[in-house]
Design an enzyme around this catalytic site. Structure first.
Site, short mmCIF file in Angstrom:
data_model
loop_
_atom_site.label_atom_id
_atom_site.label_comp_id
_atom_site.label_asym_id
_atom_site.label_seq_id
_atom_site.Cartn_x
_atom_site.Cartn_y
_atom_site.Cartn_z
N GLU A 67 -13.00 1.95 2.63
CA GLU A 67 -12.22 2.14 4.10
C GLU A 67 -12.53 3.27 4.70
O GLU A 67 -12.63 4.39 4.04
CB GLU A 67 -10.80 2.09 3.97
CG GLU A 67 -9.83 1.91 5.01
CD GLU A 67 -8.62 1.86 4.89
OE1 GLU A 67 -7.85 1.19 5.50
OE2 GLU A 67 -7.88 2.67 4.03
N GLU A 82 0.65 -0.86 -0.06
CA GLU A 82 0.02 -0.10 0.10
C GLU A 82 0.89 1.24 0.15
O GLU A 82 1.77 1.50 0.75
CB GLU A 82 -0.90 -0.07 1.14
CG GLU A 82 -1.88 1.10 1.30
CD GLU A 82 -3.04 1.30 2.26
OE1 GLU A 82 -3.70 1.88 2.23
OE2 GLU A 82 -2.84 0.37 3.13
#
Length: 289
Positions: free
Chosen positions: A240, A146
């Site tokens: 998210e 990420e």
């Protein structure tokens, strides 16, 4: 393409009741997959999670961020080794759950560094990720790294930095993980990084600029989803969002969640599912013009 939700949208606890709640709520909201954060891997009941995932017809991915005691970029070989051991444990958990993705800040600690990463740190991390990628491939699991903002790592804050790190790793079982929240801080726009990543993009987080309801902040989602469509992206797209009304005080402090932009996770999740699918449909329609 599978659309999913991060488990922290629904719960901050991952005991039996928390795991059950997160998986059932993910299904009820209409998502295909749930991303489970492995914050305490050695205490996580993987067998229970596997059973509940099967019962609910939901697939799982898993994510985590390393800490100062498990930092792969550390000059202390014992700390780097602890990080690699932890990630190997996570691979075992994902395999038991029947999952095929492990993602997140798994290449460094997820924290504010006070200096740039150095060559020794990059080399240590890349070597560990390369070894992990080989074992992950044997288990049928793909790794995605990420790209996060400058306050959460000093290794990769932009897609181009991420691509440079992938070159260091040199393993085709590793890809980039882009997150619109972090991109909104670090990138010049929401389309170019997706196009730069191209086939190296393996995982996506959808988050608003303030971590609240999608569409209520400053993220250019139209540009982002057009980018995904142009590269033919077909991997996971996971919503998210965090609220201190759900996650623990410790995690709220680590993520800087000083104010709550939502209270009802059911409404938030249902809205996100519709929003993502609608944006994807709109982006794909551009090809018909």
């Amino acid at each position: 393409m599978q659309i999913g939700a991060h488990a922290l949208v629904f719960t901050g606890k991952f005991d039996e009741s928390g795991i059950r709640l997160a998986i059932e709520k993910t299904r009820e909201a209409g998502f295909d997959i749930i991303e489970i954060p492995l914050m305490n891997p050695y205490d996580f009941d993987r067998e229970l999670a596997a059973r509940l995932l099967r019962e609910n017809g939901i697939e799982a991915t898993a994510s985590l961020g390393l800490s100062e005691t498990t930092d792969l970029t550390s000059h202390d070989s014992a700390i780097a080794a602890a990080g690699e051991a932890l990630l190997n444990e996570c691979l075992d958990i994902v395999h038991t759950m029947g999952g095929h993705r492990l993602c997140g800040v798994i290449y460094s600690a997820m924290r504010k560094y006070m200096s740039p990463v150095d060559e020794a740190g990059l080399a240590s991390s890349a070597a560990a990720i390369r070894r992990l990628a080989g074992r992950a491939a044997d288990l049928g699991i793909h790794l995605s790294l990420e790209v996060v903002n400058r306050y959460e790592t000093n290794v990769m804050n932009t897609a181009r930095q991420g691509l440079a790190f992938l070159d260091r790793v040199g393993h085709d079982n590793v890809s980039l993980h882009l997150d619109t929240y972090h991109m909104n801080i670090e990138e010049s726009d929401q389309t170019s990084p997706v196009l730069d990543a191209g086939t190296a993009l393996g995982y996506v987080h959808i988050g608003e600029s303030h971590r609240g309801y999608l569409g209520s902040g400053t993220v250019d989602f139209d540009g982002f989803f057009r980018g995904l469509t142009r590269i033919g992206y077909d991997g996971p797209v996971v919503f998210e969002s965090f609220s201190s009304s759900v996650v623990s005080a410790e995690l709220s402090n680590a993520l800087g969640i000083w104010r709550n932009l939502w209270q009802d996770s059911d409404d938030l999740a249902a809205h996100a599912n519709r929003f993502i699918r609608d944006k994807l449909r709109s982006a794909r329609s551009v090809d018909m013009h």
